[in-house]
Design an enzyme around this catalytic site. Structure first.
Site, PDB file in Angstrom:
ATOM      1  N   ARG A 141     -29.906 -67.068  19.628  1.00  0.00           N
ATOM      2  CA  ARG A 141     -31.222 -66.707  18.911  1.00  0.00           C
ATOM      3  C   ARG A 141     -32.338 -67.634  19.063  1.00  0.00           C
ATOM      4  NH1 ARG A 141     -34.355 -67.974  14.981  1.00  0.00           N
ATOM      5  NH2 ARG A 141     -33.459 -69.773  14.679  1.00  0.00           N
ATOM      6  N   LYS A 175     -32.965 -49.907  29.081  1.00  0.00           N
ATOM      7  CA  LYS A 175     -32.387 -50.186  30.704  1.00  0.00           C
ATOM      8  C   LYS A 175     -30.773 -49.636  30.645  1.00  0.00           C
ATOM      9  CE  LYS A 175     -30.919 -54.186  32.329  1.00  0.00           C
ATOM     10  NZ  LYS A 175     -30.992 -55.787  32.876  1.00  0.00           N
ATOM     11  N   GLU A 221     -31.788 -48.688  36.606  1.00  0.00           N
ATOM     12  CA  GLU A 221     -31.552 -49.847  37.564  1.00  0.00           C
ATOM     13  C   GLU A 221     -30.077 -49.802  38.451  1.00  0.00           C
ATOM     14  OE1 GLU A 221     -31.060 -53.502  35.493  1.00  0.00           O
ATOM     15  OE2 GLU A 221     -31.275 -54.711  37.395  1.00  0.00           O
ATOM     16  N   LYS A 267     -35.869 -49.510  38.255  1.00  0.00           N
ATOM     17  CA  LYS A 267     -35.966 -50.991  38.583  1.00  0.00           C
ATOM     18  C   LYS A 267     -34.737 -51.388  39.943  1.00  0.00           C
ATOM     19  CE  LYS A 267     -34.647 -55.391  36.324  1.00  0.00           C
ATOM     20  NZ  LYS A 267     -34.942 -56.010  34.954  1.00  0.00           N
TER      21      LYS A 267
END
Ligand code: 13P
Length: 331
Positions: free
Chosen positions: A45, A135, A177, A219
């Site tokens: 985090r 993605k 991708e 990508k």
């Protein structure tokens, strides 16, 4: 123009790029360890906070790809990371594949998983967290003339296309991708051949699934000699081969192509991007080209930060410094 193509264009326009901060648990932990940082949920985090709460990133970044864990976390100031980004007009994205499995028909190759339950997850990412794009990554290994196999390329492309179809149905932009890995002893010529075949197979699959090409982003890897080839390509060589492959295989309807850094150092990834975008201008390429780096944007900041609060400001300065250089490389 559809909303999806608006969003796709927004992600690549205005001389901005996309930060990939979507490392899975194991990859994020590996990165932290590489810089002497003991990994934990809290450290991951803080790692994301160091990057995403850097003041002024909106000058350079149109979007950030997050990992599911980060979507559920808050920045130090208590604001959820996705909201923090949206408040700065940086679009939050989410990696939705669930990593790699061994490809059963060809040991040594991988197949990306995550289609099971995908529509439900997409709805939650969009409705609860405000994700605007997604993605899915396939990993393609080159080994002499043996790998990749066409069976693996076809199966990964089918899954990328099914994913893209579902994401558009859910009202978000899919980033597709198919990463051709830098690792290996292959020549640049071999990489060029593999990237081109990979993209042809991918766009065939996307057409078969009726994916709207004006609402996706590609990508891709740059065309480079393998990391164990003993050869360092000049930026001009990389640019020439990369553009040749893209022009031969990517339909003009695709609004944008973004590059991964793939293990290139920050300077190498910046120099190659500069040559690629210059070459694209020269040949009047129909798409907007920009960066979507993880390692090449993060490495230097991580090395300064070392997981220590007292180095956070210095690390952010280095992060902005690299963003400036990469942005300046866009033609
Ligand atoms: P790298 O820039 O480190 O290759 O990561 C980009 C990415 O998103 C790979 O999936």
């Amino acid at each position: 123009m559809t909303n999806l193509s608006d969003t796709a264009q927004q992600l690549v326009a205005h001389g901005k790029g996309i930060l990939a901060a979507d490392e899975s648990f194991s990859t994020a932990d590996k990165r932290l360890r590489e810089y002497g940082i003991e990994p934990s949920e809290e450290m991951r985090r803080k790692f994301r906070d160091m990057l995403l709460a850097t003041p002024g990133i909106d000058t350079y970044l149109s979007g950030v790809i997050l990992y599911e864990e980060t979507l559920e976390q808050n920045a130090d100031n208590g604001i959820p990371f996705a909201t923090l980004l949206a408040n700065e007009h940086v679009l939050p994205g989410i990696k939705v594949d669930q990593g790699l499995d061994e490809f059963p028909d060809s040991p040594g190759e991988s197949i990306t998983k995550g289609l099971l339950g995908l529509p439900e997850r997409l709805q939650e990412y969009r409705d609860t967290y405000g994700a605007r794009f997604t993605k899915w990554r396939a990993a393609i290994r080159i080994e002499g003339d043996r790998l990749p196999t066409s069976a693996m390329l076809v199966e990964n492309a089918k899954r990328l296309a099914s994913y893209a179809y579902e994401v558009q149905k859910a009202g978000m932009v899919p980033m597709v991708e198919p990463e051709v890995l830098l690792e290996g002893a292959h020549s640049r010529l071999r990489a060029r051949e593999v990237v081109e075949t990979t993209l042809h197979v991918l766009f065939d699959a996307l057409a078969e699934q009726n994916v709207d090409l004006s609402g996706i982003l590609l990508k891709t890897s740059m065309v480079l000699s393998g990391s164990k080839s003993g050869r360092t390509d000049t930026s001009e060589e990389v640019a020439e081969d990369t553009l040749a492959v893209l022009l031969a295989s990517v339909p003009k309807e695709v609004p944008g192509i973004v590059f991964l850094s793939g293990g290139q150092g920050p300077d190498q990834a910046t120099d190659n991007l500069r040559a690629i975008t210059a070459r694209a201008k020269e040949v009047q390429a129909p798409w907007i080209l920009t960066f979507s780096y993880a390692r090449a944007l993060q490495e230097e900041a991580l090395a300064v930060w070392k997981g220590k609060d007292e180095y956070e400001d210095a690390a952010r300065e280095v992060f902005i410094g690299r963003l400036k250089k990469v942005q300046a490389a866009l033609a």
